[in-house]
Design a protein around this motif. Structure first.
Motif, PDB file in Angstrom:
ATOM      1  N   CYS A   1      -2.439   1.977  -5.674  1.00  0.00           N
ATOM      2  CA  CYS A   1      -1.926   0.650  -5.326  1.00  0.00           C
ATOM      3  C   CYS A   1      -0.410   0.706  -5.402  1.00  0.00           C
ATOM      4  CB  CYS A   1      -2.438  -0.406  -6.300  1.00  0.00           C
ATOM      5  SG  CYS A   1      -4.184  -0.774  -6.173  1.00  0.00           S
TER       6      CYS A   1
ATOM      7  N   ASN B   1      -4.073  -2.495  -0.672  1.00  0.00           N
ATOM      8  CA  ASN B   1      -4.155  -2.506  -2.130  1.00  0.00           C
ATOM      9  C   ASN B   1      -5.519  -3.005  -2.594  1.00  0.00           C
ATOM     10  OD1 ASN B   1      -1.687  -1.366  -2.963  1.00  0.00           O
ATOM     11  ND2 ASN B   1      -0.620  -3.256  -2.468  1.00  0.00           N
TER      12      ASN B   1
ATOM     13  N   LEU C   1       2.909  -6.528  -7.849  1.00  0.00           N
ATOM     14  CA  LEU C   1       3.578  -5.626  -6.902  1.00  0.00           C
ATOM     15  C   LEU C   1       4.574  -6.401  -6.040  1.00  0.00           C
ATOM     16  CD1 LEU C   1       0.512  -3.470  -5.838  1.00  0.00           C
ATOM     17  CD2 LEU C   1       2.546  -2.640  -7.046  1.00  0.00           C
TER      18      LEU C   1
ATOM     19  N   GLY D   1       0.844  -1.190   0.000  1.00  0.00           N
ATOM     20  CA  GLY D   1       0.000   0.000   0.000  1.00  0.00           C
ATOM     21  C   GLY D   1       0.874   1.233   0.000  1.00  0.00           C
TER      22      GLY D   1
ATOM     23  N   SER E   1       4.565   2.470  -7.173  1.00  0.00           N
ATOM     24  CA  SER E   1       3.147   2.233  -7.441  1.00  0.00           C
ATOM     25  C   SER E   1       2.978   1.243  -8.587  1.00  0.00           C
ATOM     26  CB  SER E   1       2.423   3.548  -7.739  1.00  0.00           C
ATOM     27  OG  SER E   1       2.973   4.170  -8.874  1.00  0.00           O
ATOM     28  N   LEU E   2       1.742   0.932  -8.818  1.00  0.00           N
ATOM     29  CA  LEU E   2       1.334  -0.029  -9.827  1.00  0.00           C
ATOM     30  C   LEU E   2       1.772   0.417 -11.215  1.00  0.00           C
ATOM     31  CD1 LEU E   2      -0.455  -2.587 -10.029  1.00  0.00           C
ATOM     32  CD2 LEU E   2      -2.366  -1.056 -10.461  1.00  0.00           C
TER      33      LEU E   2
ATOM     34  N   GLY F   1      -1.961  -7.786  -7.486  1.00  0.00           N
ATOM     35  CA  GLY F   1      -1.247  -7.838  -6.211  1.00  0.00           C
ATOM     36  C   GLY F   1       0.082  -8.554  -6.318  1.00  0.00           C
TER      37      GLY F   1
END
Length: 161
Positions: free
Chosen positions: A53, A41, A90, A30, A74-75, A87
């Motif tokens: 995210c 997230n 990441l 997060g 970040s994403l 998820g």
């Protein structure tokens, strides 16, 4: 040890944290302080804010999501098959960023409030999560993701190293 890393565990109490005389880094899924607590997230997806995210590396303290922030990312703006794919993408990037972070001088970064404009900061507890929220995300993930991919202003890709 030279480093102590925590990831995916409960709060570590002051007795343990204070005995560690080394660099202590918590890996938080997060982007703190924008989404804190649990499911950090999940809730940006639920709130149609995929640009929030990410992953935060911060100084380990006994405060929830506390401590100076050393690094965030970040994403990536790309297509994800599922919420779990998002998820896992990441999580897969953590070692690369952790390696760069450990090789850096570990200076806390200034939070750029113009970059992440989300206010108020959001904090979620386990009790906020429900089957209905999960169903909503699963049902609407494609639409939420398409909005993210098509948007120019929510495509804020952040990395502090």
């Amino acid at each position: 040890p030279d480093f102590f890393l925590s990831y995916g565990c409960s709060i570590i109490n002051d007795n343990v944290v204070n005995k560690l005389k080394c660099i202590k880094i918590n890996i938080h899924l997060g982007l703190s302080p924008y989404y804190r607590g649990t499911g950090t997230n999940f809730w940006p997806i639920f709130n149609s804010q995929l640009g929030y995210c990410g992953v935060t590396f911060h100084d380990l303290t006994s405060r929830i999501d506390g401590g100076s922030i050393y690094h965030q990312f970040s994403l990536e703006k790309k297509h994800y098959e599922t919420v779990h794919h998002l998820g896992n993408s990441l999580i897969k990037r953590i070692p690369e960023h952790l390696s760069k972070l450990i090789c850096s001088k570990l200076k806390p970064i200034q939070q750029d409030d113009q970059f992440f404009e989300l206010k108020p900061r959001l904090y979620y507890r386990n009790s906020d999560y429900s089957a209905e929220a999960s169903d909503f995300v699963e049902k609407n993930f494609g639409t939420i993701q398409n909005e993210f991919l098509e948007s120019t202003d929510s495509a804020k890709i952040w990395s502090s190293i």
